[in-house]
Design an enzyme around this catalytic site. Sequence first.
Site, PDB file in Angstrom:
ATOM      1  N   PHE A 113      29.862  48.123 -64.239  1.00 43.02           N
ATOM      2  CA  PHE A 113      29.039  49.207 -64.781  1.00 43.02           C
ATOM      3  C   PHE A 113      29.447  50.520 -64.113  1.00 43.02           C
ATOM      4  CE2 PHE A 113      25.063  51.662 -65.341  1.00 43.02           C
ATOM      5  CZ  PHE A 113      25.026  51.618 -66.728  1.00 43.02           C
ATOM      6  N   ASP A 184      26.316  42.636 -57.984  1.00 39.59           N
ATOM      7  CA  ASP A 184      25.319  43.322 -58.800  1.00 39.59           C
ATOM      8  C   ASP A 184      24.792  42.308 -59.818  1.00 39.59           C
ATOM      9  OD1 ASP A 184      23.925  44.800 -60.729  1.00 39.59           O
ATOM     10  OD2 ASP A 184      25.256  46.533 -60.558  1.00 39.59           O
ATOM     11  N   TYR A 209      14.087  46.042 -64.738  1.00 39.41           N
ATOM     12  CA  TYR A 209      13.566  46.479 -66.041  1.00 39.41           C
ATOM     13  C   TYR A 209      14.258  45.800 -67.213  1.00 39.41           C
ATOM     14  CZ  TYR A 209      17.515  49.662 -65.285  1.00 39.41           C
ATOM     15  OH  TYR A 209      18.749  50.191 -64.985  1.00 39.41           O
ATOM     16  N   LYS A 210      15.254  44.970 -66.935  1.00 36.63           N
ATOM     17  CA  LYS A 210      15.927  44.253 -68.010  1.00 36.63           C
ATOM     18  C   LYS A 210      15.207  42.914 -68.231  1.00 36.63           C
ATOM     19  CE  LYS A 210      20.379  46.393 -66.772  1.00 36.63           C
ATOM     20  NZ  LYS A 210      20.481  47.365 -67.863  1.00 36.63           N
ATOM     21  N   ARG A 356      25.989  44.818 -79.053  1.00 34.40           N
ATOM     22  CA  ARG A 356      25.512  43.942 -77.979  1.00 34.40           C
ATOM     23  C   ARG A 356      24.114  43.419 -78.281  1.00 34.40           C
ATOM     24  NH1 ARG A 356      24.581  45.955 -71.773  1.00 34.40           N
ATOM     25  NH2 ARG A 356      22.829  47.005 -72.778  1.00 34.40           N
TER      26      ARG A 356
END
Length: 397
Positions: A113, A184, A209-210, A356
């Site tokens: 990322f 990560d 938050y995912k 996605r």
Amino acid sequence: MTDFTATKALFDLPEGIIYLDGNSLGPLPRATAARVAQTITAEWGQMLITGWNKAGWMDKPMHVGDRIARLIGAETGHVVMGDTLSIKVYQALASCLEMTPTRRVILSDTGNFPSDLYMAEGLCRTLGQGYQLKTVAPEDVLEAIDDSVAVLMITEVDYRTGRRHNMAELTARAHEKGALAIWDLAHSAGAFQVEVAAGGADFAVGCTYKYLNSGPGGPAFIYVAPRHADRAIPALSGWQGHEAPFAFDLSYRPATGAERLRVGTPPILQLAALEASLDIWDAVDMTALRKASLALTDRFITGIEAACPTLSLATPRDHDARGSQVSFRHPEGYAIMQAMIARGVIGDFRAPDIIRCGFTPLFIDAGDVDRAVEIIVDIMQNNLWDRPDYKTRAKVT
């Protein structure tokens, strides 16, 4: 075994929406609003500042961290909550570089990322002295770990393709070469059972938050292996990580263990939201979750490939190499995703050409997958994406 029909009823999903973007922002658990309201009215409202003691606010980063620990295979007392994922990446990187003072290379991969890479670039600029970030293709990471590497920094699941790295294998190679390893877990925690302790990770970081449903901007977490807990000195030495925050010393003395990785005042309202979600997660069998996830992603891949030949699969077919998302490539991926969203199938787009879709068995079932496939097939076979308004990009894709 987890009853995923029961867990689906615990989320407040809009009628008619098939939500395939829980890997970007998890949906709202039904209990969250009441939990946050209680924190606001009964704690903040009635206790005022005494809530730090009476409501246990000061201890929440470690207590909530212990609940995250089960999901990532961490030892109790070695996960702490707070700040953002980028801040936690920076902390872990700085600590690792300080613990490997004769080396200057941070190794990562081109699928990582971008924010993680930006943190590494910024830290290298600050340090000077020849520090550098080196990136290689995801499939070349193992061979790139050599005696020059100070720290390996890898996101376990590629945010675009869903490709999953082998944590144990890469960490073992890093240690063999005298390097440390940071993982990560942004697209791992809540997607499948992670094993940071068994995998040998030195540090791990992640957001909530995912898949973990703490809400937009929810707090991050950081794991430090017990062998480093009283050795790592965080470059971002905030007052909450001080041995005695309310002694107000003018010089920093690190707290013991993972608590030293605290920085600023903890976000109590968002931790309350996360606690409501973790009440669901506490009862989830992670083996059952993974089995259901793979069944859903297999079903989606089979359905799309059978009828949409212009969509090219970007996600590994191999279960061991797959996270809990499926990505397809198409030159008009953005417009296709907008057409999907207009029909009630919410996923997202990642440049340059990735469509996605995330699959969370807690609220997605086989019927949702079949309906999503039906809608996507209609969009593709009838070119319903080919409209000017679907090609105008918003700020968030």
